[in-house]
Design a protein around this motif. Structure first.
Motif, PDB file in Angstrom:
ATOM      1  N   PHE A  48       0.840  -1.190   0.000  1.00  0.00           N
ATOM      2  CA  PHE A  48       0.000   0.000   0.000  1.00  0.00           C
ATOM      3  C   PHE A  48       0.875   1.241   0.000  1.00  0.00           C
ATOM      4  N   ASN A  49       0.274   2.372  -0.328  1.00  0.00           N
ATOM      5  CA  ASN A  49       0.990   3.642  -0.392  1.00  0.00           C
ATOM      6  C   ASN A  49       0.367   4.652   0.562  1.00  0.00           C
ATOM      7  N   THR A  50       1.223   5.491   1.138  1.00  0.00           N
ATOM      8  CA  THR A  50       0.772   6.649   1.898  1.00  0.00           C
ATOM      9  C   THR A  50       1.275   7.886   1.162  1.00  0.00           C
ATOM     10  N   LYS A  51       1.012   9.062   1.701  1.00  0.00           N
ATOM     11  CA  LYS A  51       1.489  10.283   1.059  1.00  0.00           C
ATOM     12  C   LYS A  51       3.008  10.342   1.035  1.00  0.00           C
ATOM     13  N   GLN A  52       3.653   9.727   2.029  1.00  0.00           N
ATOM     14  CA  GLN A  52       5.108   9.821   2.145  1.00  0.00           C
ATOM     15  C   GLN A  52       5.853   8.591   1.645  1.00  0.00           C
ATOM     16  N   PHE A  53       5.260   7.414   1.832  1.00  0.00           N
ATOM     17  CA  PHE A  53       6.005   6.183   1.594  1.00  0.00           C
ATOM     18  C   PHE A  53       5.188   5.157   0.802  1.00  0.00           C
ATOM     19  N   SER A  54       5.932   4.235   0.184  1.00  0.00           N
ATOM     20  CA  SER A  54       5.339   3.070  -0.450  1.00  0.00           C
ATOM     21  C   SER A  54       5.801   1.835   0.311  1.00  0.00           C
ATOM     22  N   PHE A  55       4.858   0.990   0.680  1.00  0.00           N
ATOM     23  CA  PHE A  55       5.180  -0.215   1.430  1.00  0.00           C
ATOM     24  C   PHE A  55       4.905  -1.434   0.553  1.00  0.00           C
ATOM     25  N   ALA A  56       5.971  -2.143   0.208  1.00  0.00           N
ATOM     26  CA  ALA A  56       5.817  -3.365  -0.575  1.00  0.00           C
ATOM     27  C   ALA A  56       5.438  -4.509   0.352  1.00  0.00           C
ATOM     28  N   ALA A  57       4.750  -5.491  -0.181  1.00  0.00           N
ATOM     29  CA  ALA A  57       4.407  -6.667   0.621  1.00  0.00           C
ATOM     30  C   ALA A  57       5.680  -7.442   0.941  1.00  0.00           C
ATOM     31  N   GLY A  58       5.760  -7.983   2.145  1.00  0.00           N
ATOM     32  CA  GLY A  58       6.918  -8.765   2.537  1.00  0.00           C
ATOM     33  C   GLY A  58       7.721  -8.098   3.638  1.00  0.00           C
ATOM     34  N   LYS A  59       8.800  -8.730   4.000  1.00  0.00           N
ATOM     35  CA  LYS A  59       9.625  -8.250   5.109  1.00  0.00           C
ATOM     36  C   LYS A  59      10.442  -7.025   4.701  1.00  0.00           C
ATOM     37  N   GLN A  60      10.442  -6.030   5.580  1.00  0.00           N
ATOM     38  CA  GLN A  60      11.257  -4.835   5.371  1.00  0.00           C
ATOM     39  C   GLN A  60      11.496  -4.133   6.694  1.00  0.00           C
ATOM     40  N   GLN A  61      12.579  -3.385   6.740  1.00  0.00           N
ATOM     41  CA  GLN A  61      12.928  -2.663   7.960  1.00  0.00           C
ATOM     42  C   GLN A  61      12.373  -1.245   7.880  1.00  0.00           C
ATOM     43  N   LEU A  62      11.667  -0.828   8.937  1.00  0.00           N
ATOM     44  CA  LEU A  62      11.054   0.487   8.972  1.00  0.00           C
ATOM     45  C   LEU A  62      11.791   1.410   9.935  1.00  0.00           C
ATOM     46  N   SER A  63      12.016   2.631   9.502  1.00  0.00           N
ATOM     47  CA  SER A  63      12.555   3.662  10.376  1.00  0.00           C
ATOM     48  C   SER A  63      11.423   4.240  11.209  1.00  0.00           C
ATOM     49  N   GLY A  64      11.736   5.163  12.096  1.00  0.00           N
ATOM     50  CA  GLY A  64      10.704   5.785  12.909  1.00  0.00           C
ATOM     51  C   GLY A  64       9.647   6.481  12.080  1.00  0.00           C
ATOM     52  N   GLU A  65      10.057   7.256  11.079  1.00  0.00           N
ATOM     53  CA  GLU A  65       9.109   7.974  10.220  1.00  0.00           C
ATOM     54  C   GLU A  65       8.236   6.996   9.440  1.00  0.00           C
ATOM     55  N   GLN A  66       8.847   5.952   8.911  1.00  0.00           N
ATOM     56  CA  GLN A  66       8.082   4.952   8.168  1.00  0.00           C
ATOM     57  C   GLN A  66       7.109   4.223   9.074  1.00  0.00           C
ATOM     58  N   ALA A  67       7.542   3.948  10.289  1.00  0.00           N
ATOM     59  CA  ALA A  67       6.683   3.241  11.239  1.00  0.00           C
ATOM     60  C   ALA A  67       5.427   4.052  11.539  1.00  0.00           C
ATOM     61  N   LEU A  68       5.573   5.358  11.732  1.00  0.00           N
ATOM     62  CA  LEU A  68       4.419   6.208  12.004  1.00  0.00           C
ATOM     63  C   LEU A  68       3.431   6.167  10.852  1.00  0.00           C
ATOM     64  N   ALA A  69       3.951   6.220   9.633  1.00  0.00           N
ATOM     65  CA  ALA A  69       3.079   6.162   8.458  1.00  0.00           C
ATOM     66  C   ALA A  69       2.408   4.795   8.352  1.00  0.00           C
ATOM     67  N   PHE A  70       3.142   3.740   8.645  1.00  0.00           N
ATOM     68  CA  PHE A  70       2.618   2.380   8.540  1.00  0.00           C
ATOM     69  C   PHE A  70       1.446   2.154   9.490  1.00  0.00           C
ATOM     70  N   VAL A  71       1.563   2.626  10.733  1.00  0.00           N
ATOM     71  CA  VAL A  71       0.540   2.304  11.729  1.00  0.00           C
ATOM     72  C   VAL A  71      -0.636   3.273  11.723  1.00  0.00           C
ATOM     73  N   ARG A  72      -0.517   4.392  11.004  1.00  0.00           N
ATOM     74  CA  ARG A  72      -1.632   5.335  11.033  1.00  0.00           C
ATOM     75  C   ARG A  72      -2.503   5.281   9.772  1.00  0.00           C
TER      76      ARG A  72
END
Length: 346
Positions: A196-220
């Motif tokens: 899925f995509n947010t305004k800031q980031f694109s998240f591909a399916a599968g395992k990946q390492q998230l930074s703090g900024e990416q984590a906030l986008a992922f969970v909201r």
């Protein structure tokens, strides 16, 4: 179909509400981690010292619970029940809510944490913020309206009434420390279930390492999903489990300097009820010293789908049968059996 979460309000109020909700959707994750950073590290003097550091740096909620006459009877088990609430600015704007009065806050994210008497597991139950419930003294409304109507005590009273079970502790958390802690751990590895995509980031399916900024986008994020808040809650649980997994490793647990630094980083962003002091946290640490990631289960309180209230709000319909079963499981300290019965628990 996405769950629409905006109340029917003038444009200006809606704008302010949207701003708050961008922040509050993921705040409860910080509270979970802040709390269990302390209780999962071990027993003895070390645990007490960490708990004392948490106690001295966190703030106390002036009034966390309703009047004694409005609360359920105490259960006979030694289980512990903790409520974690999100806020967009714990220290600056929660004054009225933490003093037990109405405020402009809404507890958009909430999690009931159950620690059984044998201290072998931790169960975390997310509650959908738009669940249509009975709020004492106010009639039916969305669950997240309780904070605005009567502050933290009314949130506690509403949930205790739903589940006929007392909460032992309450923690209110701010998102500001969340990013810092994620980055302090060197990022967190998450197995993203669907791209899925947010305004800031694109998240591909599968395992990946998230930074703090990416984590906030992922969970909201919720608008990217057909089931809106339902998937967002699942992602919050997924990330929380990954975050705890990163923390509950030998590399971290055997590094006192690293643990102390993490506790110091998170603690200032947490408010807790007055009874959740260093002694209480250290006592839990003794009981939970052997708990690891595999012993932590999370699930969402079952609902009856979505609908529309009489006044036109889009709401999440409560499942009274499921609520009754959860209530019985909490009071009987058999929540594990309930989770197995619904085939849930991640």
């Amino acid at each position: 179909m996405p769950v629409e979460t905006e109340d029917q309000a003038p444009y200006e109020d809606a704008q302010r509400s949207r701003t708050r909700k961008k922040k509050t959707a993921r705040n409860v994750l910080l509270g979970v981690v802040a709390f269990f950073l302390v209780v999962a590290v071990g027993a003895g003097v070390y645990a007490f010292n960490l708990a004392n550091s948490f106690n001295s740096k966190s703030q106390k909620i002036e009034q966390a619970f309703p009047a004694e006459s409005a609360r359920p009877a105490e259960t006979k088990t030694d289980a512990v029940n903790l409520l974690l609430l999100g806020s967009d600015s714990r220290a600056a704007t929660l004054g009225d809510a933490e003093a037990g009065g109405p405020s402009d806050q809404r507890s958009d994210t909430m999690m009931w944490v159950h620690i059984p008497a044998d201290r072998k597991n931790i169960y975390m139950m997310s509650i959908m913020r738009d669940t249509w419930v009975q709020i004492p003294g106010h009639g039916e409304a969305k669950m997240n309206a309780a904070m605005a109507l009567g502050g933290i005590p009314l949130v506690v009273q509403t949930l205790e009434g739903m589940f006929d079970t007392r909460l032992d502790h309450v923690a209110v958390v701010d998102f500001e420390g969340f990013k810092a802690m994620t980055d302090a751990l060197g990022g967190v590895n998450v197995n993203v279930p669907t791209a899925f995509n947010t305004k800031q980031f694109s998240f591909a399916a599968g395992k990946q390492q998230l930074s703090g900024e990416q984590a906030l986008a992922f969970v909201r994020e919720r608008k990217a999903f057909s089931d809106g808040d339902y998937q967002r809650v699942k992602n919050q649980q997924l990330f929380l489990k990954a975050l705890m997994s990163k923390f509950l490793t030998a590399e971290t647990l055997t590094n006192p300097v690293r643990i102390s630094s993490l506790v110091d980083t998170v603690s200032p962003y947490v408010s807790v009820d007055k009874s959740l002091d260093a002694a209480a946290v250290a006592s839990l640490a003794v009981g939970l010293r052997n708990v690891r990631t595999a012993d932590v289960a999370s699930f969402t309180l079952p609902t009856a789908g979505i609908g529309t209230s009489a006044d036109g709000q889009s709401i999440v319909l409560r499942d009274d049968a499921a609520i009754a079963k959860v209530a019985a499981a909490l009071r009987g300290d058999t929540l594990e059996n309930f989770i197995k019965s619904i085939g849930s628990g991640s």
